[in-house]
Design an enzyme around this catalytic site. Structure first.
Site, PDB file in Angstrom:
ATOM      1  N   PRO A 147       0.820  -1.223   0.000  1.00 20.88           N
ATOM      2  CA  PRO A 147       0.000   0.000   0.000  1.00 20.88           C
ATOM      3  C   PRO A 147       0.849   1.266   0.000  1.00 20.88           C
ATOM      4  CG  PRO A 147      -0.779  -1.546   1.682  1.00 20.88           C
ATOM      5  CD  PRO A 147       0.514  -2.101   1.151  1.00 20.88           C
ATOM      6  N   GLU A 159       2.449  -8.650   8.319  1.00 17.46           N
ATOM      7  CA  GLU A 159       2.486  -7.189   8.479  1.00 17.46           C
ATOM      8  C   GLU A 159       3.325  -6.525   7.402  1.00 17.46           C
ATOM      9  OE1 GLU A 159       0.712  -5.151  10.383  1.00 17.46           O
ATOM     10  OE2 GLU A 159      -0.301  -7.026  10.851  1.00 17.46           O
ATOM     11  N   ASP A 186      -9.534   0.316 -25.332  1.00 17.42           N
ATOM     12  CA  ASP A 186      -9.890   0.194 -23.920  1.00 17.42           C
ATOM     13  C   ASP A 186      -9.670   1.522 -23.207  1.00 17.42           C
ATOM     14  OD1 ASP A 186     -10.627  -2.455 -23.902  1.00 17.42           O
ATOM     15  OD2 ASP A 186      -8.638  -3.199 -23.366  1.00 17.42           O
TER      16      ASP A 186
HETATM   17  C1  SAM Z   1      -1.770  -7.400   5.404  1.00 19.22           C
HETATM   18  S1  SAM Z   1      -0.782  -6.619   4.191  1.00 19.22           S
HETATM   19  C2  SAM Z   1       0.297  -5.640   5.133  1.00 19.22           C
HETATM   20  C3  SAM Z   1      -0.172  -4.241   5.219  1.00 19.22           C
HETATM   21  C4  SAM Z   1       0.810  -3.300   5.934  1.00 19.22           C
HETATM   22  N1  SAM Z   1       0.933  -3.606   7.315  1.00 19.22           N
HETATM   23  C5  SAM Z   1       0.296  -1.883   5.768  1.00 19.22           C
HETATM   24  O1  SAM Z   1      -0.529  -1.468   6.556  1.00 19.22           O
HETATM   25  O2  SAM Z   1       0.673  -1.221   4.777  1.00 19.22           O
HETATM   26  C6  SAM Z   1       0.235  -7.933   3.617  1.00 19.22           C
HETATM   27  C7  SAM Z   1       0.800  -7.742   2.227  1.00 19.22           C
HETATM   28  O3  SAM Z   1      -0.255  -7.612   1.299  1.00 19.22           O
HETATM   29  C8  SAM Z   1       0.170  -6.849   0.196  1.00 19.22           C
HETATM   30  N2  SAM Z   1      -0.803  -5.737   0.031  1.00 19.22           N
HETATM   31  C9  SAM Z   1      -1.813  -5.408   0.851  1.00 19.22           C
HETATM   32  N3  SAM Z   1      -2.499  -4.357   0.418  1.00 19.22           N
HETATM   33  C10 SAM Z   1      -1.934  -3.992  -0.753  1.00 19.22           C
HETATM   34  C11 SAM Z   1      -2.197  -2.956  -1.696  1.00 19.22           C
HETATM   35  N4  SAM Z   1      -3.170  -2.079  -1.536  1.00 19.22           N
HETATM   36  N5  SAM Z   1      -1.398  -2.882  -2.781  1.00 19.22           N
HETATM   37  C12 SAM Z   1      -0.376  -3.756  -2.968  1.00 19.22           C
HETATM   38  N6  SAM Z   1      -0.079  -4.748  -2.108  1.00 19.22           N
HETATM   39  C13 SAM Z   1      -0.838  -4.876  -1.009  1.00 19.22           C
HETATM   40  C14 SAM Z   1       1.568  -6.354   0.509  1.00 19.22           C
HETATM   41  O4  SAM Z   1       2.493  -7.162  -0.156  1.00 19.22           O
HETATM   42  C15 SAM Z   1       1.643  -6.520   1.998  1.00 19.22           C
HETATM   43  O5  SAM Z   1       2.968  -6.675   2.442  1.00 19.22           O
END
Ligand code: SAM
Length: 247
Positions: A92, A119, A172
């Site tokens: 994110p 996490e 597209d």
């Molecule tokens: C539960 S998430 C961790 C979120 C992190 N603790 C945070 O709040 O930014 C686990 C993994 O999901 C992926 N992920 C979750 N949300 C994402 C998003 N919006 N875009 C890209 N990858 C995402 C990432 O690789 C991340 O390390």
């Protein structure tokens, strides 16, 4: 174009790689995808890939060393320098994935895709080895596998020979043929469905009128749903019909 994917859940990718448009891209080797199970690079007797966070708190953090070992194995197999093949981490925190990023990728030589879990990833690994961070949007998923598949899918469908008609993606949403605007509405048979007909322009058989209608609709739809994209089509007038659209 070769993509290497680092994941703790390689099985998630199997149906994705074996179905529809993606299958055509990956089976024909237009795009090569190799899955790397991070568990194979786990540490010690207990095969650890994650540990508790320093400072306490909920959840686990992916450890740097197994990631480094896996990345080293990939780079060795690819025999390429880091600059030739960037490591992308889906998070994110990253820049939002968009058409421009996807489109410019097809001239490059693939990538290594890191799917986070828990996490997230030890920041030291990110600082030292990640070249680009990509986000799917302002929400949190359980892992980076879905973002990685979205990225691969979006690139695959732009490659010549992947879609039934190589022209299909050129009309597209976001494509430069549409000045970066949204796609127009589409209709198919039957001609009347639940009392609703099809725009007469589309039934006219007049190629130019149809093209004009589609361009106008593209502007109307964009004004209604994503007005900020209209900056991409400066100089084009918004058809008067757009005034009738509900805000
Ligand atoms: C539960 S998430 C961790 C979120 C992190 N603790 C945070 O709040 O930014 C686990 C993994 O999901 C992926 N992920 C979750 N949300 C994402 C998003 N919006 N875009 C890209 N990858 C995402 C990432 O690789 C991340 O390390």
């Amino acid at each position: 174009m070769r993509f290497d994917v680092i994941t703790l859940f390689p099985d998630i990718f199997v149906p994705f790689l074996e179905q529809g448009v993606n299958r055509r891209a990956f089976e024909s080797q237009i795009m090569q995808v190799k899955l790397w199970n991070l568990r194979d690079y786990a540490l010690g007797q207990y095969k650890r890939v994650d540990d508790r966070p320093y400072g306490g708190g909920a959840g686990m953090v992916m450890m740097a060393e197994p990631l480094f070992q896996c990345l080293s194995a990939i780079r060795q197999e690819r025999g390429e320098e880091r600059l030739e093949c960037p490591l992308i981490f889906f998070t994110p925190t990253g820049q939002r994935l968009n058409h421009q990023l996807v489109q410019t990728w097809d001239t490059k030589r693939g990538a290594i895709l890191l799917c986070g879990r828990y996490e997230g990833v030890d920041q030291r690994f990110i600082d030292l080895y990640v070249d680009l961070m990509i986000s799917m949007g302002d929400f949190v998923l359980s892992g980076g596998e879905i973002p990685a598949m979205a990225f691969l899918d979006a690139i695959a469908r732009l490659q010549p020979g992947v879609l039934n008609s190589d022209e299909s993606h050129q009309f597209d949403s976001f494509h430069e043929n549409l000045d970066g605007l949204l796609d127009c509405p589409h209709f198919t048979r039957p001609e009347i469905w639940q009392g609703r007909g099809v725009p007469t322009e589309l039934m006219s058989g007049h190629h130019e009128n149809i093209q004009n209608w589609r361009k106008q609709q593209s502007l109307i739809v964009t004004k209604q749903h994503r007005p900020e994209l209209l900056g991409n089509s400066e100089g084009r007038s918004i058809p008067s019909k757009s005034k009738e659209l509900k805000k």
